[in-house]
Design a protein around this motif. Structure first.
Motif, PDB file in Angstrom:
ATOM      1  N   VAL A   1      -2.070   2.757  -7.546  1.00 26.37           N
ATOM      2  CA  VAL A   1      -3.133   1.882  -7.050  1.00 26.37           C
ATOM      3  C   VAL A   1      -2.488   0.901  -6.076  1.00 26.37           C
ATOM      4  O   VAL A   1      -1.300   0.602  -6.192  1.00 26.37           O
ATOM      5  N   ASN A   2      -3.258   0.415  -5.106  1.00 21.82           N
ATOM      6  CA  ASN A   2      -2.699  -0.528  -4.135  1.00 21.82           C
ATOM      7  C   ASN A   2      -3.788  -1.423  -3.576  1.00 21.82           C
ATOM      8  O   ASN A   2      -4.966  -1.066  -3.535  1.00 21.82           O
TER       9      ASN A   2
ATOM     10  N   HIS B   1       0.832  -1.211   0.000  1.00 16.26           N
ATOM     11  CA  HIS B   1       0.000   0.000   0.000  1.00 16.26           C
ATOM     12  C   HIS B   1       0.863   1.255   0.000  1.00 16.26           C
ATOM     13  O   HIS B   1       2.063   1.220   0.272  1.00 16.26           O
ATOM     14  N   SER B   2       0.202   2.363  -0.286  1.00 22.38           N
ATOM     15  CA  SER B   2       0.721   3.706  -0.051  1.00 22.38           C
ATOM     16  C   SER B   2      -0.119   4.288   1.069  1.00 22.38           C
ATOM     17  O   SER B   2      -1.353   4.203   1.038  1.00 22.38           O
TER      18      SER B   2
ATOM     19  N   ARG C   1       4.289   9.080  -2.630  1.00 20.04           N
ATOM     20  CA  ARG C   1       3.831   9.448  -3.967  1.00 20.04           C
ATOM     21  C   ARG C   1       4.416   8.550  -5.048  1.00 20.04           C
ATOM     22  O   ARG C   1       3.882   8.500  -6.165  1.00 20.04           O
ATOM     23  N   ALA C   2       5.499   7.846  -4.724  1.00 24.77           N
ATOM     24  CA  ALA C   2       6.181   7.049  -5.751  1.00 24.77           C
ATOM     25  C   ALA C   2       6.669   5.708  -5.229  1.00 24.77           C
ATOM     26  O   ALA C   2       7.408   5.025  -5.924  1.00 24.77           O
ATOM     27  N   ALA C   3       6.263   5.330  -4.017  1.00 25.60           N
ATOM     28  CA  ALA C   3       6.673   4.049  -3.452  1.00 25.60           C
ATOM     29  C   ALA C   3       5.514   3.415  -2.703  1.00 25.60           C
ATOM     30  O   ALA C   3       4.704   4.111  -2.088  1.00 25.60           O
ATOM     31  N   MET C   4       5.442   2.093  -2.772  1.00 23.62           N
ATOM     32  CA  MET C   4       4.561   1.317  -1.900  1.00 23.62           C
ATOM     33  C   MET C   4       5.429   0.560  -0.897  1.00 23.62           C
ATOM     34  O   MET C   4       6.635   0.407  -1.096  1.00 23.62           O
TER      35      MET C   4
ATOM     36  N   PHE D   1       9.841  -2.351   0.187  1.00 25.28           N
ATOM     37  CA  PHE D   1       9.445  -1.131  -0.511  1.00 25.28           C
ATOM     38  C   PHE D   1       9.551  -1.371  -2.015  1.00 25.28           C
ATOM     39  O   PHE D   1      10.465  -2.065  -2.475  1.00 25.28           O
ATOM     40  N   ALA D   2       8.623  -0.792  -2.785  1.00 24.41           N
ATOM     41  CA  ALA D   2       8.593  -0.995  -4.236  1.00 24.41           C
ATOM     42  C   ALA D   2       8.558   0.351  -4.953  1.00 24.41           C
ATOM     43  O   ALA D   2       7.853   1.284  -4.545  1.00 24.41           O
TER      44      ALA D   2
END
Length: 281
Positions: free
Chosen positions: A197-198, A102-103, A246-249, A132-133
């Motif tokens: 999306v998550n 998730h974010s 804003r740019a990582a899950m 982290f992705a």
């Protein structure tokens, strides 16, 4: 990028770096602050070891990056420090925070810019790592036709299925946050495009049939969770992780039951996600 006041050691080529040479308990000078900010923009998540922080020092570090966010449930916060979210699991836990990719709080109308987690207690036998992705890379590696499809779509992010469902918490007046955001968002600082999306918060894509929405979201989730887009952080007591929502899950591993894991999170407010087709910010 060259750094003069801090040392930056990458964890992987895709995402993550450890930062050395800074004491987060002390006020940051302008150059140190700028270099930490730049390292975050370059690496999406940055890590600090051997930090000793009071709640006030933790909040002061977060405020250097913006106004602090208060969690929409506010139930699991420390009463004297509403900006501090307690992250805790023990032998009584049935669920833990963050065990789905998730974010953070993407259901808010203006989801958080970043989160700063300070870990104090960890399982005695290991476990409790966080993955982290890189969601820039998730977007960049989609085929051109799928990129074009996703760039025109809006998704619903709903807090009820997380806070009310899994954790059984009571909503504040007006209910849990539920908002629509672009499936591909443009980062307000770097101008790069990232999937947004998550599994935790995203319920469906606006305008698609349920079967279409479910199939596309599942494909995007599985693609975003590709191991080559990830780094894995092995926590130690008094470690800090600071990630760009804003740019990582991220995904918290719950592989230590029935042992205890305890940390404190400060979250920095963000802005409304948007999509810009061309050009940099």
């Amino acid at each position: 990028m060259g750094y003069q006041t801090i040392e930056v050691r990458k964890l992987t080529p895709a995402i993550g770096a450890e930062i050395f040479g800074v004491d987060l308990a002390r006020p940051l000078g302008n150059q140190v602050f700028q270099e930490i900010h730049d390292a975050l923009m370059d690496n999406l998540v940055i890590f600090f070891r051997d930090q000793e922080l009071t709640h006030d020092q933790h909040k002061a570090f977060g405020r250097r990056f913006g106004e602090l966010h208060i969690h929409p449930t506010s139930i699991r916060t420390e009463s004297e420090h509403p900006e501090i979210l307690v992250i805790k699991a023990d032998e009584h836990s049935k669920f833990v925070a963050g065990e789905e990719w998730h974010s953070d709080v993407s259901c808010d109308p203006e989801p958080p810019m970043g989160s700063i987690l300070y870990m104090k207690q960890l399982p005695p036998e290991g476990g409790g790592n966080t993955l982290f992705a890189n969601m820039y890379r998730a977007y960049d590696t989609l085929s051109a036709p799928i990129q074009r499809l996703c760039e025109g779509l809006i998704a619903v992010h709903d807090g009820a299925q997380v806070y009310g469902g899994r954790f059984g918490q009571k909503p504040k007046e007006g209910g849990f946050p539920r908002n629509e955001h672009p499936v591909v968002r443009t980062h307000p600082v770097t101008g790069r495009k990232a999937l947004y999306v998550n599994r935790n918060f995203t319920t469906h894509i606006v305008g698609l049939r349920k079967s279409e929405s479910d199939a596309l979201l599942e494909m995007l989730y599985r693609h975003s969770e590709t191991p080559e887009f990830q780094c894995r952080f092995a926590w130690q007591p008094n470690s800090v992780a600071f990630w760009d929502n804003r740019a990582a899950m991220h995904h918290a591993m719950w592989d230590y039951f029935p042992h205890k894991r305890l940390g404190y999170r400060v979250t920095v407010k963000g802005d409304k996600p948007f999509y810009r087709a061309q050009g940099r910010i």
